[in-house]
Design a protein around this motif. Structure first.
Motif, mmCIF file in Angstrom:
data_model
loop_
_atom_site.group_PDB
_atom_site.id
_atom_site.type_symbol
_atom_site.label_atom_id
_atom_site.label_comp_id
_atom_site.label_asym_id
_atom_site.label_seq_id
_atom_site.Cartn_x
_atom_site.Cartn_y
_atom_site.Cartn_z
ATOM 1 N N UNK A 43 43.672 52.599 33.448
ATOM 2 C CA UNK A 43 42.524 51.888 34.000
ATOM 3 C C UNK A 43 42.338 50.532 33.322
ATOM 4 N N UNK A 44 42.560 50.482 32.015
ATOM 5 C CA UNK A 44 42.471 49.192 31.325
ATOM 6 C C UNK A 44 43.514 48.217 31.843
ATOM 7 N N UNK A 45 44.717 48.705 32.114
ATOM 8 C CA UNK A 45 45.760 47.852 32.693
ATOM 9 C C UNK A 45 45.343 47.366 34.083
ATOM 10 N N UNK A 46 44.736 48.276 34.852
ATOM 11 C CA UNK A 46 44.258 47.909 36.189
ATOM 12 C C UNK A 46 43.198 46.812 36.093
ATOM 13 N N UNK A 47 42.233 46.985 35.203
ATOM 14 C CA UNK A 47 41.192 45.979 35.018
ATOM 15 C C UNK A 47 41.784 44.640 34.592
ATOM 16 N N UNK A 48 42.708 44.697 33.660
ATOM 17 C CA UNK A 48 43.326 43.460 33.163
ATOM 18 C C UNK A 48 44.050 42.730 34.298
ATOM 19 N N UNK A 49 44.721 43.480 35.159
ATOM 20 C CA UNK A 49 45.423 42.860 36.291
ATOM 21 C C UNK A 49 44.442 42.202 37.247
ATOM 22 N N UNK A 50 43.294 42.843 37.507
ATOM 23 C CA UNK A 50 42.315 42.245 38.408
ATOM 24 C C UNK A 50 41.696 40.994 37.778
ATOM 25 N N UNK A 51 41.503 41.028 36.474
ATOM 26 C CA UNK A 51 40.963 39.856 35.761
ATOM 27 C C UNK A 51 41.949 38.687 35.840
ATOM 28 N N UNK A 52 43.220 38.969 35.551
ATOM 29 C CA UNK A 52 44.236 37.913 35.592
ATOM 30 C C UNK A 52 44.351 37.316 36.989
ATOM 31 N N UNK A 53 44.266 38.171 38.002
ATOM 32 C CA UNK A 53 44.342 37.694 39.383
ATOM 33 C C UNK A 53 43.129 36.821 39.710
ATOM 34 N N UNK A 54 41.933 37.278 39.348
ATOM 35 C CA UNK A 54 40.706 36.534 39.668
ATOM 36 C C UNK A 54 40.682 35.170 38.989
ATOM 37 N N UNK A 55 41.306 35.055 37.822
ATOM 38 C CA UNK A 55 41.355 33.761 37.124
ATOM 39 C C UNK A 55 42.120 32.706 37.913
ATOM 40 N N UNK A 56 42.964 33.140 38.843
ATOM 41 C CA UNK A 56 43.752 32.205 39.643
ATOM 42 C C UNK A 56 42.931 31.571 40.755
ATOM 43 N N UNK A 57 41.726 32.086 41.004
ATOM 44 C CA UNK A 57 40.809 31.415 41.908
ATOM 45 C C UNK A 57 40.626 32.076 43.257
ATOM 46 N N UNK A 58 39.482 31.756 43.892
ATOM 47 C CA UNK A 58 39.150 32.409 45.159
ATOM 48 C C UNK A 58 39.797 31.754 46.378
ATOM 49 N N UNK A 59 40.648 30.762 46.144
ATOM 50 C CA UNK A 59 41.484 30.242 47.226
ATOM 51 C C UNK A 59 42.949 30.593 47.009
ATOM 52 N N UNK A 60 43.395 30.567 45.759
ATOM 53 C CA UNK A 60 44.824 30.644 45.475
ATOM 54 C C UNK A 60 45.306 31.981 44.953
ATOM 55 N N UNK A 61 44.436 32.795 44.373
ATOM 56 C CA UNK A 61 44.873 34.075 43.811
ATOM 57 C C UNK A 61 45.415 34.971 44.917
ATOM 58 N N UNK A 62 46.536 35.649 44.686
ATOM 59 C CA UNK A 62 47.080 36.522 45.731
ATOM 60 C C UNK A 62 46.056 37.506 46.289
ATOM 61 N N UNK A 63 45.348 38.219 45.420
ATOM 62 C CA UNK A 63 44.389 39.205 45.905
ATOM 63 C C UNK A 63 42.964 38.650 45.974
ATOM 64 N N UNK A 64 42.455 38.083 44.879
ATOM 65 C CA UNK A 64 41.086 37.566 44.902
ATOM 66 C C UNK A 64 40.931 36.487 45.975
ATOM 67 N N UNK A 65 41.939 35.672 46.162
ATOM 68 C CA UNK A 65 41.892 34.644 47.196
ATOM 69 C C UNK A 65 41.945 35.228 48.594
ATOM 70 N N UNK A 66 42.634 36.350 48.725
ATOM 71 C CA UNK A 66 42.679 37.035 50.014
ATOM 72 C C UNK A 66 41.354 37.704 50.313
ATOM 73 N N UNK A 67 40.822 38.416 49.352
ATOM 74 C CA UNK A 67 39.576 39.147 49.589
ATOM 75 C C UNK A 67 38.409 38.200 49.855
ATOM 76 N N UNK A 68 38.454 37.008 49.277
ATOM 77 C CA UNK A 68 37.335 36.082 49.448
ATOM 78 C C UNK A 68 37.171 35.637 50.899
ATOM 79 N N UNK A 69 38.247 35.683 51.671
ATOM 80 C CA UNK A 69 38.096 35.229 53.062
ATOM 81 C C UNK A 69 37.242 36.198 53.869
ATOM 82 N N UNK A 70 37.078 37.428 53.391
ATOM 83 C CA UNK A 70 36.202 38.356 54.095
ATOM 84 C C UNK A 70 34.774 37.828 54.142
ATOM 85 N N UNK A 71 34.350 37.100 53.105
ATOM 86 C CA UNK A 71 33.026 36.472 53.124
ATOM 87 C C UNK A 71 32.950 35.439 54.233
#
Length: 618
Positions: A398-426
């Protein structure tokens, strides 16, 4: 003409602003706002102590209370500063001249320097108070605007008017009533009542579903072990209280990771939920104030085509496939934009063109050699631990999972592979709202929509700031917080609360906190006004009939879709009695938002429509 607005939050203020600014000088207009909390409403009340600690879930550059020219059929706009602009220009002087606000709000201004910063909840309440002062300055000689800090406990029709009963027994009359209500407290379920009684009988602590800012948490100490059910936004509020609120500090280490320095006053917290995952962190903001993603596949013509294909109704499965295709397209596009992918420029451009006409985006990407990334798989996103070995160290995973989501989110809500994808739902919510409000789904498929799409959307698109997820990671590493595997179930055994999960882990605690707000259903609301109107058949739940003839009720109040006037149990329109916002959730889609500038935002749009209908009666 007398207009009563029940609720002083952003929705109530939106109605008041349009009434004051759109009414002509000849109209006699008396606008009265009622709320037991202050201007800004319950969630944003700056005088609730914990609202100085708890964060908003929207960056300051994307918050406004002002109408603008993006609002569809909204009337002449009177623009003003969004929250970031207000912080830069007006906030300090306003706070300096209003000593009733805690000094910490003035201190907070020094840290709100970037468009992507998240302010405290109370700061929005301060912004709302300043806005209300601005609005009062707009009042002309034939108009009045007042605020009464009381609840409306009851209302009834008397001839062509409404009689409102306030908490202190005062009775007021109005020609029009707008119920701009937020989340209501709700009746405890049978299970929750049993937990509450068990806690009383055994000297334990139980906190039912409620606004975390209002929960009595002072009774907890470092000697307590708290089981917490819920990993949503309320959970992150409790996380802040039981760490920063207890004197602990988060410091940034040389490697950029947050480290928690405990005060010694923290209880031990064991948190879990049915899904087992906290809401995903929001990507660091990279979007301008009014920037919206424009869909490539999930367009209105495409949705209309699916509806036509179904003979007037769109199959939920077709909608889901189209939505996943849009998300997958964004995911692959973000990977192609990263500096880690290995395709040449020509290969990348060829792949981008091929994706536009592809029936299977993942297969197309693979055929072009984009093979170093995991595919976009909703099941893996919602259930990432499903393939985990039974003897695996779940905490480490779970800590590895959290760390991966943190690293992804740091890439931004336009460019991150996942965080940037999920942000378009808004950004796609208006398309989804169109589908819901225009009855694209049959009753059967709408039920599937609510049970399948809604939890996925909530998991990935409405999460906390990156900072809060980093804090969870730090607290887990410090051993103060634990997160269970999915499927948490709580029982009472031998004078204690006991939690078990699907991996057969067992945890005992002397306290249980329901880390969530109550349901938005009017069927179980405890708000006296809703209870009275419900019991007298004024507020009723819309009924949907499945193909097999069985029925189900939506949690919302029934209203006319065009006018927002209440429809009673006899199917009759209650003229001049309006309701919008949270009590319509289910009949409407995703009303739990803050107004955003320049995007035809739903709160300001619907508020304008209601106000214009009221003024049409003048």
């Amino acid at each position: 003409m007398q207009v009563a607005i029940i609720g002083a939050g952003p929705r109530g203020l939106a109605i008041a602003e349009r009434l004051i600014n759109l009414a002509d000088d000849k109209t006699q207009l008396d606008v009265q706002i009622y709320d037991p909390y202050t201007i800004g409403g319950r969630v944003w009340d700056p005088f609730i102590v914990n609202n100085k600690l708890f964060l908003m879930n929207t960056v300051i550059d994307q918050v406004t209370l002002f109408n603008d020219d993006s609002i569809e059929n909204g009337g002449t706009p009177f623009p003003g500063p969004n929250m970031r602009q207000w912080i830069e220009t007006e906030a300090q002087a306003f706070l300096a001249s209003h000593s009733e606000y805690d000094r910490r709000y003035s201190d907070e201004l020094r840290y709100l320097t970037q468009p992507g910063d998240f302010s405290s909840r109370g700061m929005l309440g301060v912004y709302a108070a300043w806005y209300f002062n601005w609005l009062k300055s707009r009042v002309r000689s034939n108009h009045t605007l007042t605020f009464t800090q009381q609840a409306v406990n009851n209302l009834k029709k008397i001839g062509t008017k409404f009689e409102l009963n306030l908490t202190d027994g005062t009775q007021m009359l109005a020609d029009h009533v707008v119920m701009a209500l937020g989340h209501s407290d709700v009746e405890l379920t049978e299970e929750e009542r049993q937990f509450d009684n068990f806690a009383t009988q055994h000297g334990l602590q139980y906190v039912g579903p409620t606004h975390p800012a209002e929960a009595d948490l002072s009774k907890f100490s470092d000697k307590d072990t708290i089981i917490m059910r819920g990993l949503g936004l309320s959970f992150f509020d409790y996380l802040a209280y039981f760490s920063i609120g207890r004197g602990g500090q988060f410091v940034r280490a040389d490697d950029g990771e947050l480290v928690y320095q405990a005060s010694g006053n923290e209880p031990h917290v064991i948190a879990g939920s049915r899904g087992g995952l906290p809401l995903r962190a929001r990507g660091v903001n990279q979007k301008s104030t009014s920037e919206l993603y424009q869909p490539t596949f999930l367009t209105l013509p495409a949705l209309d085509a699916l509806r036509a294909k179904g003979g007037g109704y769109m199959a939920y499965d077709d909608f889901e496939k189209l939505m996943i295709k849009e998300l997958t397209y964004k995911y692959i596009s973000n990977i192609l934009s990263s500096d880690q992918q290995t395709l040449t420029y020509n290969q990348t451009e060829a792949l981008k063109q091929a994706l536009l006409t592809s029936a299977d985006l993942i297969e197309t990407a693979r055929s072009f050699g984009l093979t170093d990334y995991p595919i976009f798989d909703v099941e893996d996103i919602c259930h990432p631990s499903r393939q985990l070995d039974a003897d695996a160290d779940y905490k480490a995973w779970f800590l590895d999972y959290l760390k991966a989501t943190i690293d992804d989110a740091r890439l931004g809500n336009k460019l991150a592979p996942l965080a940037g994808t999920f942000d378009i739902l808004r950004d796609l919510r208006n398309w989804v709202r169109h589908v819901v409000e225009h009855d694209y789904f049959s009753a059967d498929d709408y039920e599937k929509f609510l049970s399948r799409f809604k939890p996925f959307d909530s998991l990935v698109s409405v999460g906390p700031s990156l900072e809060r997820t980093e804090e969870l990671y730090a607290l887990m590493k410090a051993g103060i917080f634990e997160v269970t595997a999915p499927g948490i179930k709580v029982t009472t055994e031998n004078g204690a609360f006991v939690a078990r999960d699907r991996r057969h882990q067992e945890f005992k605690g002397n306290a249980l906190i329901e880390a969530r707000l109550g349901t938005t259903s009017i069927a179980v609301a405890r708000n006296p006004l809703i209870v009275h109107l419900r019991d007298n058949g004024i507020l009723v739940q819309p009924v949907r009939t499945r193909r097999n003839g069985s029925t189900y009720k939506l949690d919302a109040a029934n209203v006319d879709h065009q006018t927002f006037e209440v429809i009673n149990r006899d199917g009759e329109l209650v003229n001049n009695l309006y309701i919008y916002g949270i009590p319509l959730e289910g009949l409407k889609w995703f009303s739990t938002v803050i107004p955003r500038p320049g995007v035809n935002t739903i709160i300001l749009r619907e508020g304008a429509w209601i106000a214009e209908r009221i003024l049409a009666h003048a």
